[in-house]
Design an enzyme around this catalytic site. Structure first.
Site, PDB file in Angstrom:
ATOM      1  N   HIS A 132      -7.330  -3.807  10.529  1.00  0.00           N
ATOM      2  CA  HIS A 132      -7.345  -3.484   9.240  1.00  0.00           C
ATOM      3  C   HIS A 132      -6.543  -4.574   8.299  1.00  0.00           C
ATOM      4  CE1 HIS A 132      -4.909   0.257   9.549  1.00  0.00           C
ATOM      5  NE2 HIS A 132      -4.062  -0.645   8.909  1.00  0.00           N
ATOM      6  N   ASP A 175       1.322  -1.001  -0.162  1.00  0.00           N
ATOM      7  CA  ASP A 175       0.362   0.169  -1.034  1.00  0.00           C
ATOM      8  C   ASP A 175       0.773   1.479   0.206  1.00  0.00           C
ATOM      9  OD1 ASP A 175       0.772  -0.218   2.650  1.00  0.00           O
ATOM     10  OD2 ASP A 175      -0.873  -0.536   3.286  1.00  0.00           O
ATOM     11  N   GLU A 179      -9.899  -1.284   5.103  1.00  0.00           N
ATOM     12  CA  GLU A 179     -10.817  -1.306   6.433  1.00  0.00           C
ATOM     13  C   GLU A 179     -11.769  -1.493   6.704  1.00  0.00           C
ATOM     14  OE1 GLU A 179      -8.709   0.837   8.197  1.00  0.00           O
ATOM     15  OE2 GLU A 179      -8.037   2.604   7.482  1.00  0.00           O
ATOM     16  N   ASP A 205      -7.554  -1.762  13.811  1.00  0.00           N
ATOM     17  CA  ASP A 205      -8.947  -2.147  13.665  1.00  0.00           C
ATOM     18  C   ASP A 205      -9.178  -3.314  12.822  1.00  0.00           C
ATOM     19  OD1 ASP A 205      -7.957  -1.457  11.724  1.00  0.00           O
ATOM     20  OD2 ASP A 205      -9.526   0.573  10.729  1.00  0.00           O
TER      21      ASP A 205
HETATM   22  C1  GLP Z   1      -0.245   0.098   8.547  1.00  0.00           C
HETATM   23  C2  GLP Z   1      -0.085   0.254   7.403  1.00  0.00           C
HETATM   24  C3  GLP Z   1      -0.653  -1.473   7.461  1.00  0.00           C
HETATM   25  C4  GLP Z   1       0.272  -1.705   8.815  1.00  0.00           C
HETATM   26  C5  GLP Z   1      -0.466  -1.451  10.084  1.00  0.00           C
HETATM   27  C6  GLP Z   1       0.085  -1.735  11.469  1.00  0.00           C
HETATM   28  O1  GLP Z   1      -1.483   1.464   8.691  1.00  0.00           O
HETATM   29  N1  GLP Z   1      -0.238  -0.016   6.278  1.00  0.00           N
HETATM   30  O2  GLP Z   1       0.412  -2.701   6.523  1.00  0.00           O
HETATM   31  O3  GLP Z   1      -0.219  -3.358   8.949  1.00  0.00           O
HETATM   32  O4  GLP Z   1      -0.152  -0.052  10.135  1.00  0.00           O
HETATM   33  O5  GLP Z   1       1.891  -0.978  11.774  1.00  0.00           O
HETATM   34  P1  GLP Z   1       2.573  -2.043  13.361  1.00  0.00           P
HETATM   35  O6  GLP Z   1       3.218  -2.709  12.420  1.00  0.00           O
HETATM   36  O7  GLP Z   1       2.965   0.018  13.409  1.00  0.00           O
HETATM   37  O8  GLP Z   1       0.921  -1.440  13.828  1.00  0.00           O
END
Ligand code: GLP
Length: 242
Positions: free
Chosen positions: A138, A67, A143, A136
């Protein structure tokens, strides 16, 4: 699903890096689906370490990122393009032509997303997809409520994600409201999935994702239907699942 218990973050990073490393060794021209966020940072650090020791060679590896924020130029430190180069690609011998990221500066969302889907197909699909999970539920930037049959598309980020990701920006208003993301359908087409989850604050969503119903309200719950998921998680994240 295979669950691998990690003692702590370092252990999680090593165990997950071992799985990626095995993939690269077994198929030198494999296609890795890569993720951003804080959780994979230790994995990338470990892979760089093994690369420096001569244990890993990325010459023929293809990477496809999940992404990207819409509207951030590639030289913005908050863009995922910058993050991936700074955290990983600049430190290994991957061929720049084999690095694929969404172009968040392309205002033509339809064109950009179709280009990405076509690129994934041309590369023969993803062998191993690394995933984190949002608070959440995702995955990528899919989302809650995201349809399960979408490929790459443009999304509006939820308040929960904007709140969680504001730590990377000077102020909350700077967090982009839109992102391009591979869809759930694209993720589910990966041959293998490696989900990494760390910390007590993810325990609740992890339980909902794997013990609750499969529902678009918890996007990661779709992973219950994938036939090759490996979850690597630390004790704190796992304690409500077991
Ligand atoms: C972002 C990314 C996700 C990732 C999420 C969790 O929103 N788009 O792909 O899984 O963060 O990140 P973290 O590992 O910092 O909790």
């Amino acid at each position: 699903m295979k669950i691998i218990h990690a003692k702590n973050y370092n252990d999680l990073s090593r165990k997950a890096a071992n799985i990626i490393s095995a993939q690269v060794i077994m198929k030198q021209n494999c296609v890795l689906g890569l993720a951003t966020g804080s959780t994979p940072v230790g994995i990338y650090r470990q892979l760089i370490d093994w690369y420096n020791k001569g244990d890993l060679d990325f010459t023929n590896v293809v990477s496809i990122n999940l992404d990207e924020y819409v509207g951030l130029p590639v030289n913005s430190p908050q863009s995922y393009h910058y993050f991936m180069h700074d955290t990983f690609f600049n430190h290994i011998n991957i061929n720049p032509e084999n690095i694929h990221l969404l172009d968040g500066m392309n205002p033509d969302a339809v064109y950009e997303c179709r280009r990405y889907d076509q690129m994934i197909n041309e590369n023969g699909g993803i062998d191993l997809q690394l995933l984190g999970i949002g608070l959440d539920g995702h995955i990528g930037f899919n989302e809650p409520g995201a349809a399960f049959d979408l490929e790459t598309h443009c999304v509006r980020l939820t308040e929960s994600t904007i709140e969680a990701n504001k730590r990377f920006f000077k102020k909350q208003e700077d967090v982009p409201r839109l992102a391009y993301t591979m869809g759930i359908k694209s993720i589910m087409q990966a041959r293998k999935i490696l989900l990494v989850v760390n910390g007590e604050n993810k325990a609740d969503i992890l339980r909902k994702a794997f013990l609750g119903p499969v529902t678009p309200e918890v996007p990661a719950s779709i992973l219950q239907l994938h036939n090759s998921v490996t979850l690597v998680a630390d004790e704190a994240a796992l304690h409500t699942l077991l």
